[in-house]
Design a protein around this motif. Structure first.
Motif, PDB file in Angstrom:
ATOM      1  N   SER A  37      47.774  26.158  32.056  1.00 43.65           N
ATOM      2  CA  SER A  37      49.092  26.597  31.597  1.00 43.65           C
ATOM      3  C   SER A  37      49.759  25.388  30.958  1.00 43.65           C
ATOM      4  CB  SER A  37      49.937  27.153  32.740  1.00 43.65           C
ATOM      5  OG  SER A  37      50.228  26.148  33.675  1.00 43.65           O
ATOM      6  N   ALA A  40      54.804  24.007  26.882  1.00 44.89           N
ATOM      7  CA  ALA A  40      55.126  24.523  25.557  1.00 44.89           C
ATOM      8  C   ALA A  40      53.969  24.212  24.615  1.00 44.89           C
ATOM      9  CB  ALA A  40      56.426  23.900  25.045  1.00 44.89           C
ATOM     10  N   ALA A  41      53.957  24.890  23.479  1.00 49.22           N
ATOM     11  CA  ALA A  41      52.902  24.689  22.479  1.00 49.22           C
ATOM     12  C   ALA A  41      53.511  24.228  21.160  1.00 49.22           C
ATOM     13  CB  ALA A  41      52.132  25.985  22.261  1.00 49.22           C
ATOM     14  N   TRP A  56      50.911  20.190  27.714  1.00 45.05           N
ATOM     15  CA  TRP A  56      51.479  20.694  26.469  1.00 45.05           C
ATOM     16  C   TRP A  56      50.352  20.884  25.465  1.00 45.05           C
ATOM     17  CZ3 TRP A  56      53.772  17.372  29.714  1.00 45.05           C
ATOM     18  CH2 TRP A  56      55.117  17.575  30.030  1.00 45.05           C
ATOM     19  N   ASP A  94      51.312  30.026  28.110  1.00 43.13           N
ATOM     20  CA  ASP A  94      52.458  29.283  27.591  1.00 43.13           C
ATOM     21  C   ASP A  94      53.669  29.655  28.443  1.00 43.13           C
ATOM     22  OD1 ASP A  94      54.741  28.397  26.186  1.00 43.13           O
ATOM     23  OD2 ASP A  94      53.744  28.650  24.253  1.00 43.13           O
ATOM     24  N   ARG A  97      57.008  30.568  26.401  1.00 45.52           N
ATOM     25  CA  ARG A  97      57.000  31.859  25.699  1.00 45.52           C
ATOM     26  C   ARG A  97      56.607  33.023  26.594  1.00 45.52           C
ATOM     27  NH1 ARG A  97      53.748  29.197  20.895  1.00 45.52           N
ATOM     28  NH2 ARG A  97      55.458  28.424  19.648  1.00 45.52           N
ATOM     29  N   LEU A 101      48.016  32.179  24.981  1.00 48.08           N
ATOM     30  CA  LEU A 101      47.620  31.598  23.702  1.00 48.08           C
ATOM     31  C   LEU A 101      46.099  31.528  23.691  1.00 48.08           C
ATOM     32  CD1 LEU A 101      50.066  28.545  23.528  1.00 48.08           C
ATOM     33  CD2 LEU A 101      50.427  30.868  22.709  1.00 48.08           C
ATOM     34  N   TRP A 108      45.855  27.703  17.563  1.00 46.34           N
ATOM     35  CA  TRP A 108      46.281  28.501  18.708  1.00 46.34           C
ATOM     36  C   TRP A 108      46.995  29.751  18.222  1.00 46.34           C
ATOM     37  CZ3 TRP A 108      44.662  27.603  23.522  1.00 46.34           C
ATOM     38  CH2 TRP A 108      44.167  26.335  23.809  1.00 46.34           C
ATOM     39  N   THR A 110      49.326  32.859  19.000  1.00 47.88           N
ATOM     40  CA  THR A 110      50.389  33.097  19.966  1.00 47.88           C
ATOM     41  C   THR A 110      50.633  34.585  20.138  1.00 47.88           C
ATOM     42  OG1 THR A 110      51.443  31.056  19.275  1.00 47.88           O
ATOM     43  CG2 THR A 110      52.799  32.582  20.505  1.00 47.88           C
TER      44      THR A 110
END
Length: 165
Positions: A37, A40-41, A56, A94, A97, A101, A108, A110
């Motif tokens: 996990s 953020a991406a 990340w 993610d 979000r 992903l 990636w 989303t």
């Protein structure tokens, strides 16, 4: 140094000194990659004081310690950053979000969930796309409002990809 084929984990060589360093490095990479996990991406700037264990997905214009690691999973550890180079099909959660992903063609994706059909509580709700449904035309009696409503519904279903265009 030899590494494993899939995850590039460091292997311990026969007669190698300080084996625990290589073993611990492998454990850190496994810890970052298994059930992954990310906070953020697409982030380009590494956080100043990251919590160890937080990860990340590095953005395309990475700076600082992340420079040269675009699309990698960057995991903070007490000993510095560790990077996992994703292979085709890897998935991560993610957190920001609240989406899955998936690594496809070097990038990636989303929120895209590929499927042949969707079943909810045992009931199929979406299957393979069928032939297009024609918009209403002709007929002896014309009901303009009904035709507009049906056409609007068909357009919306096509927009959402639920029926063929």
């Amino acid at each position: 140094m030899e590494t494993t084929a899939r995850l590039a984990l460091p292997l311990i060589e026969p007669g190698q000194a300080q084996k625990e360093l290589f073993h611990n490095e492998a454990l850190m990479l496994i810890d970052a990659g298994v059930q992954a996990s990310v906070v953020a991406a697409g982030v380009n700037v590494p956080p100043v004081s990251p919590t160890p264990g937080r990860c990340w997905i590095v953005g395309p214009a990475a700076t600082g310690a992340w420079s040269g690691h675009a699309t990698a999973i960057a995991c903070a550890t007490a000993g510095g950053w560790r990077f996992l180079i994703p292979a085709e099909g890897w998935t991560v959660w993610d957190i920001a979000r609240r989406q899955v992903l998936r690594h496809v063609d070097g990038e990636w994706d989303t929120g895209i969930v590929p499927a042949r059909r969707i079943v909810i509580d045992g009931t199929p709700v979406l299957g393979p796309r069928q032939n297009a449904i024609a918009a209403p035309t002709g007929g002896n009696f014309v009901d303009t409002e009904a035709r507009q409503a049906v056409a609007a519904m068909l357009a919306m279903l096509r927009t959402h990809g639920l029926i063929a265009p």
